[in-house]
Write a protein that holds these residues in place. Structure first.
Motif, PDB file in Angstrom:
ATOM      1  N   VAL A 295       0.850  -1.626   0.225  1.00 14.48           N
ATOM      2  CA  VAL A 295       0.453   0.025  -0.034  1.00 14.48           C
ATOM      3  C   VAL A 295       0.633   1.327  -0.157  1.00 14.48           C
ATOM      4  O   VAL A 295       1.763   1.468   0.165  1.00 14.48           O
ATOM      5  N   ASP A 296       0.002   2.183  -0.766  1.00 12.16           N
ATOM      6  CA  ASP A 296       1.018   3.517  -0.408  1.00 12.16           C
ATOM      7  C   ASP A 296       1.059   4.261   1.265  1.00 12.16           C
ATOM      8  O   ASP A 296       1.696   5.196   1.070  1.00 12.16           O
ATOM      9  N   ARG A 297       0.010   3.950   1.842  1.00 10.47           N
ATOM     10  CA  ARG A 297      -0.030   4.412   3.185  1.00 10.47           C
ATOM     11  C   ARG A 297      -0.300   2.929   4.005  1.00 10.47           C
ATOM     12  O   ARG A 297      -1.573   2.192   3.731  1.00 10.47           O
ATOM     13  N   TYR A 298       0.070   3.076   5.493  1.00  9.41           N
ATOM     14  CA  TYR A 298      -0.445   1.859   6.586  1.00  9.41           C
ATOM     15  C   TYR A 298      -1.750   2.535   7.360  1.00  9.41           C
ATOM     16  O   TYR A 298      -1.910   1.308   7.563  1.00  9.41           O
ATOM     17  N   GLY A 299      -2.200   3.860   7.079  1.00 12.73           N
ATOM     18  CA  GLY A 299      -2.977   4.115   7.301  1.00 12.73           C
ATOM     19  C   GLY A 299      -3.147   5.312   7.133  1.00 12.73           C
ATOM     20  O   GLY A 299      -3.168   6.466   6.780  1.00 12.73           O
ATOM     21  N   VAL A 300      -5.350   6.065   7.046  1.00 13.09           N
ATOM     22  CA  VAL A 300      -5.541   7.074   6.871  1.00 13.09           C
ATOM     23  C   VAL A 300      -6.403   7.286   8.250  1.00 13.09           C
ATOM     24  O   VAL A 300      -7.184   6.845   8.641  1.00 13.09           O
ATOM     25  N   GLY A 301      -5.398   8.636   9.044  1.00 10.79           N
ATOM     26  CA  GLY A 301      -6.352   9.492  10.275  1.00 10.79           C
ATOM     27  C   GLY A 301      -6.851   8.776  11.274  1.00 10.79           C
ATOM     28  O   GLY A 301      -5.778   7.104  11.935  1.00 10.79           O
ATOM     29  N   ARG A 302      -7.880   7.382  11.500  1.00  8.20           N
ATOM     30  CA  ARG A 302      -7.679   6.630  12.848  1.00  8.20           C
ATOM     31  C   ARG A 302      -8.466   5.010  12.514  1.00  8.20           C
ATOM     32  O   ARG A 302      -8.677   4.704  12.756  1.00  8.20           O
ATOM     33  N   VAL A 303      -7.647   4.958  10.730  1.00  8.86           N
ATOM     34  CA  VAL A 303      -7.933   3.637   9.874  1.00  8.86           C
ATOM     35  C   VAL A 303      -6.806   3.412   9.695  1.00  8.86           C
ATOM     36  O   VAL A 303      -5.828   4.161   9.161  1.00  8.86           O
ATOM     37  N   PHE A 304      -5.812   1.928   9.947  1.00  5.07           N
ATOM     38  CA  PHE A 304      -5.112   1.780  10.018  1.00  5.07           C
ATOM     39  C   PHE A 304      -5.028   0.095   9.252  1.00  5.07           C
ATOM     40  O   PHE A 304      -6.496  -1.009   9.115  1.00  5.07           O
ATOM     41  N   VAL A 305      -3.855  -0.518   8.757  1.00  5.12           N
ATOM     42  CA  VAL A 305      -4.181  -1.456   7.402  1.00  5.12           C
ATOM     43  C   VAL A 305      -3.004  -2.161   8.755  1.00  5.12           C
ATOM     44  O   VAL A 305      -1.438  -1.819   8.414  1.00  5.12           O
ATOM     45  N   CYS A 306      -2.788  -3.471   8.047  1.00  5.45           N
ATOM     46  CA  CYS A 306      -1.616  -4.232   9.120  1.00  5.45           C
ATOM     47  C   CYS A 306      -1.809  -6.097   8.121  1.00  5.45           C
ATOM     48  O   CYS A 306      -2.509  -6.064   7.199  1.00  5.45           O
ATOM     49  N   GLY A 307      -0.486  -6.400   8.143  1.00  2.00           N
ATOM     50  CA  GLY A 307      -0.506  -8.352   7.170  1.00  2.00           C
ATOM     51  C   GLY A 307      -0.717  -7.837   6.099  1.00  2.00           C
ATOM     52  O   GLY A 307      -0.056  -6.893   5.023  1.00  2.00           O
ATOM     53  N   ASP A 308      -1.225  -8.695   5.766  1.00  2.52           N
ATOM     54  CA  ASP A 308      -1.713  -9.284   4.328  1.00  2.52           C
ATOM     55  C   ASP A 308      -2.515  -7.934   3.655  1.00  2.52           C
ATOM     56  O   ASP A 308      -2.655  -7.193   2.572  1.00  2.52           O
ATOM     57  N   ALA A 309      -3.442  -7.093   4.176  1.00  6.98           N
ATOM     58  CA  ALA A 309      -3.969  -6.008   4.263  1.00  6.98           C
ATOM     59  C   ALA A 309      -2.759  -4.369   3.395  1.00  6.98           C
ATOM     60  O   ALA A 309      -3.275  -4.203   2.900  1.00  6.98           O
ATOM     61  N   ALA A 310      -2.223  -4.865   3.453  1.00  7.84           N
ATOM     62  CA  ALA A 310      -1.265  -3.782   3.344  1.00  7.84           C
ATOM     63  C   ALA A 310       0.160  -4.263   2.857  1.00  7.84           C
ATOM     64  O   ALA A 310       0.681  -3.455   2.106  1.00  7.84           O
ATOM     65  N   HIS A 311       0.487  -5.884   2.810  1.00  7.65           N
ATOM     66  CA  HIS A 311       1.544  -6.044   1.766  1.00  7.65           C
ATOM     67  C   HIS A 311       1.371  -7.128   2.007  1.00  7.65           C
ATOM     68  O   HIS A 311       1.113  -8.373   2.828  1.00  7.65           O
ATOM     69  N   ILE A 312       2.176  -7.849   0.623  1.00  8.30           N
ATOM     70  CA  ILE A 312       1.704  -9.442   0.151  1.00  8.30           C
ATOM     71  C   ILE A 312       3.031  -9.421  -1.064  1.00  8.30           C
ATOM     72  O   ILE A 312       3.613  -8.519  -1.566  1.00  8.30           O
ATOM     73  N   HIS A 313       3.513 -10.593  -0.787  1.00  8.61           N
ATOM     74  CA  HIS A 313       4.375 -10.963  -1.137  1.00  8.61           C
ATOM     75  C   HIS A 313       5.034 -12.506  -1.384  1.00  8.61           C
ATOM     76  O   HIS A 313       3.760 -13.649  -0.875  1.00  8.61           O
ATOM     77  N   PRO A 314       5.963 -13.241  -1.621  1.00 11.14           N
ATOM     78  CA  PRO A 314       6.138 -14.679  -2.432  1.00 11.14           C
ATOM     79  C   PRO A 314       6.145 -15.479  -0.728  1.00 11.14           C
ATOM     80  O   PRO A 314       7.408 -14.926   0.208  1.00 11.14           O
ATOM     81  N   PRO A 315       6.093 -16.074  -0.859  1.00  7.41           N
ATOM     82  CA  PRO A 315       6.043 -17.070   1.055  1.00  7.41           C
ATOM     83  C   PRO A 315       7.731 -17.109   1.252  1.00  7.41           C
ATOM     84  O   PRO A 315       8.104 -18.455   1.728  1.00  7.41           O
ATOM     85  N   THR A 316       8.653 -16.843   0.320  1.00  3.96           N
ATOM     86  CA  THR A 316       9.966 -17.274   0.124  1.00  3.96           C
ATOM     87  C   THR A 316      10.703 -16.974   1.692  1.00  3.96           C
ATOM     88  O   THR A 316      10.234 -15.764   2.321  1.00  3.96           O
ATOM     89  N   GLY A 317      10.605 -18.100   2.443  1.00  5.23           N
ATOM     90  CA  GLY A 317      11.459 -17.211   3.907  1.00  5.23           C
ATOM     91  C   GLY A 317      10.632 -17.037   4.927  1.00  5.23           C
ATOM     92  O   GLY A 317      11.262 -16.829   5.962  1.00  5.23           O
ATOM     93  N   ALA A 318       8.978 -17.270   4.812  1.00  7.19           N
ATOM     94  CA  ALA A 318       8.096 -16.842   6.109  1.00  7.19           C
ATOM     95  C   ALA A 318       8.326 -16.344   6.335  1.00  7.19           C
ATOM     96  O   ALA A 318       8.391 -15.561   7.645  1.00  7.19           O
ATOM     97  N   GLN A 319       8.304 -14.781   5.964  1.00 10.00           N
ATOM     98  CA  GLN A 319       8.137 -13.815   6.136  1.00 10.00           C
ATOM     99  C   GLN A 319       6.995 -13.442   6.112  1.00 10.00           C
ATOM    100  O   GLN A 319       7.105 -11.918   6.925  1.00 10.00           O
ATOM    101  N   GLY A 320       5.955 -13.937   5.740  1.00  9.69           N
ATOM    102  CA  GLY A 320       4.563 -12.905   5.897  1.00  9.69           C
ATOM    103  C   GLY A 320       4.206 -12.726   7.164  1.00  9.69           C
ATOM    104  O   GLY A 320       3.881 -11.597   7.336  1.00  9.69           O
TER     105      GLY A 320
END
Length: 550
Positions: A295-320
């Motif tokens: 995402v371009d931002r992790y939150g706006v005002g009083r609302v935030f996103v975490c985890g896959d709602a904010a970033h997704i990627h290959p499962p390589t290295g068990a980072q997600g």
């Protein structure tokens, strides 16, 4: 009344958390541990039971120690010992996973066990997941967020919350509601997973990777990750042509299509694994796709996103999942201060400032690893590479909460810098205890911790200022600060009231934190160094705390 004739309801809570996977459960549990109320909802009526994520990194285990659940995780998991790579059926040199100094190893723990442990922990804190509830829409204003929820029976509910946190995955309703961009791309390949038992003599605890040239060009790959249980593995491989679709899943599991059958998995094993071992007892399988977006931002005002709602990627290295849970860990203590009315005006903006660079780095690194079918950054030593994969090198050097680092003396440069993870130290002693104490034991409380150090010379000059400093700072932080004195082994016994005293008997704290004379380290509730100073000065510490507390 709703359109179905059912009565609408209205409720309030400090925070509404959408999504009860590992990230949402972590968010809820940490808010509760920090003394805030919350409501956590999930549209599913029960957990999926799929081992979508299976690797737990050392840094996550450190966090779980602070939360009080690390022993449950260790007892349910399987320690990973290393990786074996076979190319065209020939084994390469084994890669052994050495436990990083002073921390945990790498643990295999299926996601359903992670969710079970976190759910039980959350229930002990007095909060249960509200299942079968879906977020339909939300609006926010200067004082809070109004969210519309629905249930399968058609009833609706309006929730008024101080904050809304979207932990609702790659197809996040919260992200869409905020209008955030989700830039990136997808891999053209489609993959399949299977949770099976494999009849072979491979050493237990080792992940295995089998590589060969694919018919028609490219690389054929099979990845086998051990799971708790005898001879049990999760196998990941390219899907055969008969299972692929022109448009496969954008990211994650294809829940609307049947997964591969045991024979299709066996065919890949026969093609790539020497000896063609038999696979059996298929517990679960799925097709899945891979995208990489942020995402371009992790939150706006009083609302935030975490985890896959904010970033997704290959499962390589068990980072997600680990990255997502640490998003929540970073945000929770800041939200709790804001909910108490104690947060500095810009504190919540540091969530984006600190975690989005981490997300960008993880997305880029996992994409590189997925394309090269290898793990490791150029120039990394084995120790550095393992620490990076274990997320022990995650740091916030450019955070507004770390910017005072420029004022620190060169004498401390060999110790952890502001924004870096505070490392553990073993071998501290305390009067009345016939056993050693670890530094991490002092950091379990959900608050800031101030460590005041003095060597023999500084202690001889008197430590009366430590008492006044501790009293004034605790008042400044509304009681959300613990203060400890750590003294050199040969320092005289001080007459301190209200400041617990420990001894650095082995000199491990002095060496690891590069302290001399009198020095101070302020450690944040999430285990990162916020401030350090040598010598100790009240004015410099309070100036830093003004970045956190109102």
């Amino acid at each position: 009344m709703s359109a179905t004739g059912l009565v609408d309801t209205e409720t309030t809570t400090d925070a509404l958390i959408v999504g009860a996977g590992p990230v949402g459960l972590m968010m809820a549990a940490e808010l509760r541990r920090h003394g805030s109320t919350c409501r956590i909802i999930d549209r599913l009526t029960r957990p999926t039971g799929w081992p979508k994520a299976i690797g737990i990194q050392p840094r996550t285990l450190e966090i779980w120690e602070q939360m009080g659940i690390v022993r449950e995780a260790i007892d349910a998991g399987l320690w990973l010992r290393g990786q074996l790579v076979f190319t065209d059926g020939k084994p390469g040199d084994p890669i052994d996973l050495q436990v990083p100094d002073g921390t945990y190893g790498f643990l295999a723990l299926p996601q359903y066990d992670v969710e079970r442990i976190l759910t039980e922990h959350l229930e002990r804190l007095g909060t249960a997941v509200d299942r079968g509830v879906e977020l339909r829409a939300f609006t926010q204003d200067a004082d809070g967020v109004s969210a519309t929820l629905t249930r399968p029976d058609g009833s609706t509910e309006t929730v008024r919350a101080g904050y809304l946190v979207g932990c609702d995955g790659a197809h996040s309703v919260v992200r869409h509601g905020l209008g955030l961009t989700f830039e990136g791309d997808r891999f053209p390949e489609e993959y399949m997973l299977g949770d099976v038992e494999v009849d072979w003599s491979m050493p237990p605890g080792y992940a295995l990777r089998f590589l060969a040239e694919a018919p028609g060009g490219g690389q054929d790959v099979l990845v086998c990750v051990p799971l708790p249980g005898r001879s049990r593995y999760r196998l990941s491989m390219l899907a055969p042509p008969e299972l692929r679709q022109a448009t496969g899943p954008e990211h994650g599991m294809a829940g609307d299509r049947p997964g591969p059958e045991l024979g299709q998995i066996q065919a890949v094993v026969d093609r790539l694994v020497p000896g063609k071992p038999a696979v059996g007892n298929l517990r679960w399988s799925s097709l899945f796709g891979i995208s990489h977006r942020i995402v371009d931002r992790y939150g706006v005002g009083r609302v935030f996103v975490c985890g896959d709602a904010a970033h997704i990627h290959p499962p390589t290295g068990a980072q997600g999942a680990n990255t997502g849970m640490q998003d929540a860990y970073n945000l929770a203590w800041k939200l709790a201060l804001a909910l108490r009315g104690l947060a500095a005006p810009e504190l919540l903006t540091t969530y984006d400032a600190e975690r989005r660079p981490v997300g960008e780095e993880v997305v880029g690194r996992t994409v590189r690893y997925a394309r090269t079918q290898s793990i490791g950054e150029a120039g990394d030593t084995v120790r550095t590479g393992l620490a990076r994969e274990g997320q022990l090198l995650v740091a916030y050097p450019d955070s507004p909460l770390s910017s005072a680092a420029l004022d620190f003396p060169d004498a401390l440069n060999d110790g952890p810098c502001p924004g870096e993870r505070a490392p553990d130290v073993h071998g501290l002693t305390q009067e009345g205890l016939g056993f050693p104490v670890r530094l991490f034991e002092l950091l379990h409380a959900p608050c800031h911790t101030l460590i005041l150090y003095a060597d023999a010379m500084a202690a001889q000059e008197g430590l009366g200022g430590f008492e006044a400093l501790a009293s004034q700072l605790r008042e400044r932080c509304a009681g959300l600060l613990r203060v400890y004195a750590v003294l050199a082994a040969d320092a005289p016994q001080p007459d301190l009231v209200g400041v617990p005293v420990l001894r650095d008997g082995s000199g491990a704290f002095r060496a690891r934190y590069a302290v001399a004379r009198s020095a101070a380290y302020l450690i944040r509730p999430d285990g990162y160094v916020g401030f350090r100073a040598q010598p100790v000065k009240f004015e410099s510490i309070t100036a830093h705390l003004e970045r956190t507390f109102t």
